[in-house]
Motif scaffolding. Structure first.
Motif, short mmCIF file in Angstrom:
data_model
loop_
_atom_site.label_atom_id
_atom_site.label_comp_id
_atom_site.label_asym_id
_atom_site.label_seq_id
_atom_site.Cartn_x
_atom_site.Cartn_y
_atom_site.Cartn_z
N SER A 20 0.65 -1.29 -0.25
CA SER A 20 0.28 0.33 0.06
C SER A 20 0.99 1.30 -0.19
CB SER A 20 -0.66 0.14 1.44
OG SER A 20 -0.41 0.07 2.77
N THR A 21 2.14 0.89 0.27
CA THR A 21 3.03 2.52 0.18
C THR A 21 4.35 2.64 -0.60
OG1 THR A 21 4.63 1.37 1.98
CG2 THR A 21 2.34 2.87 3.03
N THR A 22 4.03 1.57 -1.98
CA THR A 22 5.35 1.48 -2.35
C THR A 22 4.91 0.68 -3.68
OG1 THR A 22 6.07 -1.20 -2.40
CG2 THR A 22 6.78 0.32 -0.88
N SER A 23 5.37 0.67 -4.98
CA SER A 23 4.85 0.19 -6.06
C SER A 23 5.56 -1.32 -6.12
CB SER A 23 5.29 1.28 -7.19
OG SER A 23 6.29 1.89 -7.76
N PHE A 24 6.44 -1.51 -5.84
CA PHE A 24 7.10 -2.84 -5.87
C PHE A 24 6.59 -3.71 -5.93
CE2 PHE A 24 10.21 0.06 -5.04
CZ PHE A 24 11.56 -0.39 -6.78
N PRO A 25 6.58 -4.98 -6.69
CA PRO A 25 5.30 -6.40 -7.21
C PRO A 25 6.26 -6.90 -5.99
CG PRO A 25 6.65 -6.43 -8.57
CD PRO A 25 7.09 -5.10 -8.23
N ALA A 26 5.67 -8.00 -5.19
CA ALA A 26 5.36 -8.50 -4.02
C ALA A 26 5.39 -10.06 -4.28
CB ALA A 26 5.25 -8.50 -2.67
N ILE A 27 6.22 -10.77 -3.42
CA ILE A 27 6.27 -12.37 -4.24
C ILE A 27 6.39 -13.02 -2.15
CG2 ILE A 27 7.49 -14.66 -4.43
CD1 ILE A 27 9.21 -12.59 -6.89
N VAL A 28 5.45 -13.69 -2.78
CA VAL A 28 5.70 -14.45 -1.37
C VAL A 28 5.89 -16.00 -1.48
CG1 VAL A 28 4.07 -15.29 1.24
CG2 VAL A 28 3.62 -13.26 0.09
N ARG A 29 7.16 -16.28 -0.12
CA ARG A 29 7.09 -17.92 0.00
C ARG A 29 5.95 -18.46 0.85
NH1 ARG A 29 13.07 -19.99 1.31
NH2 ARG A 29 12.91 -18.55 3.08
N VAL A 30 5.04 -18.79 0.65
CA VAL A 30 4.65 -19.50 1.73
C VAL A 30 5.29 -21.14 2.33
CG1 VAL A 30 2.69 -18.60 0.36
CG2 VAL A 30 3.35 -21.52 -0.58
N ASN A 31 4.52 -21.40 2.88
CA ASN A 31 4.36 -23.34 3.56
C ASN A 31 4.35 -24.17 2.56
OD1 ASN A 31 5.53 -22.86 6.35
ND2 ASN A 31 3.29 -21.89 6.08
N GLY A 32 5.19 -24.70 2.40
CA GLY A 32 5.41 -26.17 1.56
C GLY A 32 4.48 -27.17 1.97
N PHE A 33 4.34 -28.55 0.80
CA PHE A 33 3.49 -29.92 2.00
C PHE A 33 4.75 -30.45 2.67
CE2 PHE A 33 2.17 -28.38 -2.09
CZ PHE A 33 0.86 -29.17 -2.57
N PRO A 34 4.26 -30.81 4.05
CA PRO A 34 3.02 -31.09 4.02
C PRO A 34 2.05 -29.93 4.61
CG PRO A 34 4.46 -32.07 5.80
CD PRO A 34 5.00 -31.22 4.99
N TYR A 35 2.98 -28.87 4.81
CA TYR A 35 1.72 -28.10 5.70
C TYR A 35 1.45 -26.52 5.35
CZ TYR A 35 5.53 -29.70 8.80
OH TYR A 35 6.73 -30.33 9.66
N PHE A 36 1.12 -26.97 3.65
CA PHE A 36 0.56 -26.14 3.06
C PHE A 36 -0.51 -25.89 3.42
CE2 PHE A 36 -2.34 -25.56 -0.66
CZ PHE A 36 -2.37 -23.92 -1.14
N ASP A 37 -1.87 -24.53 3.24
CA ASP A 37 -2.93 -24.25 3.50
C ASP A 37 -3.19 -23.30 2.87
OD1 ASP A 37 -4.31 -22.96 5.35
OD2 ASP A 37 -3.39 -21.82 6.94
#
Length: 261
Positions: A57-74
């Motif tokens: 909301s305060t910058t113009s840069f794209p963001a990537i999110v590294r999430v939890n992988g399997f078996p913890y995928f949510d």
């Protein structure tokens, strides 16, 4: 070569933003990571959805999110990342095709998907994993080192792992991480950068060693030094490049060590 900056905290991350940065990575992967990386010199983050929302909301840069992988995928985690502005999900510890299919279905076209190859199963199965519509693939040296029960995280640079992965797909590919070219331990950054260019890597990360370097240099100075070094490598004679690659191999073999980032 595109540079992806890991988010550290709002103030220090914003300080490092420039047109040299393609995207900023928020790291939500923490489930099971402490036990997996036990007694290893690694970094486990706890970035939040609020961090992501504030940044977007305060910058113009794209963001990537590294999430939890399997078996913890949510699925809720995926939705939270997208709802708060993530343009790409980065899925760690991929082992088989079904995991990619599951996450693509969960995303349902709302953002892009990248994966991390950081298990030996993924290396061996890469020709199947990389047939999907992925935005990028990153070879994670730390976890691959652990999964292979190796004592040297840099072996994939010299044992043809990187070369073979690069050859089997046109998906944007990256590995490693950069800092100021005059720094780097146990592998000098200049030699790692030579390897990245020689393997035609499309991107790499700026993470712990980069943030450590801004205690000595301004972010702008580091970006400019990286650009200058890339130009120098690209205009070097083949013999000079080969000499640096041989020196890299010497460093890799000389410094077997605990995995670190």
């Amino acid at each position: 070569m595109k540079l992806l900056l890991f988010y550290r905290d709002y103030a220090s991350t914003v300080r490092c933003l420039s047109d040299s940065i393609e995207s900023v990575i928020f790291d939500w992967e923490n489930q099971g990571k402490k036990s997996r990386q036990k007694e290893r010199d690694t970094q486990i983050n706890a970035h939040s959805a609020l961090d992501l929302y504030h940044f977007i909301s305060t910058t113009s840069f794209p963001a990537i999110v590294r999430v939890n992988g399997f078996p913890y995928f949510d699925l809720e985690e995926i939705n939270k990342a997208i709802d708060n502005g993530a343009s790409e999900i980065l899925l760690p510890m991929v082992r088989k095709e079904g995991e990619i299919e599951h996450v693509l279905n969960a995303i349902n076209g709302r953002c892009k998907l990248g994966i991390l190859i950081e298990t030996n199963d993924a290396v061996l199965n890469a020709h199947n994993l990389l047939k999907y519509d992925l935005n990028r693939v990153y070879l994670g040296l730390n976890d691959l080192c652990i999964d292979r029960n190796s004592d040297n995280m840099f072996n994939p640079l010299i044992d043809n792992t990187v070369t073979k992965l690069r050859e089997i797909s046109d998906i944007p590919f990256g590995y490693g991480g950069l800092t100021h070219p005059s720094l780097g331990n146990p592998i000098p950054c200049k030699l790692l950068l030579t390897n990245l260019i020689n393997e035609k890597a499309d991107f790499t990360f700026l993470r712990r060693s980069f943030y450590k370097a801004i205690e000595q240099y301004s972010p702008h100075a580091i970006y400019q030094a990286i650009k200058n070094e890339i130009t120098q490598i690209n205009t070097s004679r083949l013999e000079e490049v080969q000499t640096d690659l041989q020196l890299l191999e010497t460093y890799v073999k000389k410094f077997p060590s605990e995995c670190s980032a």
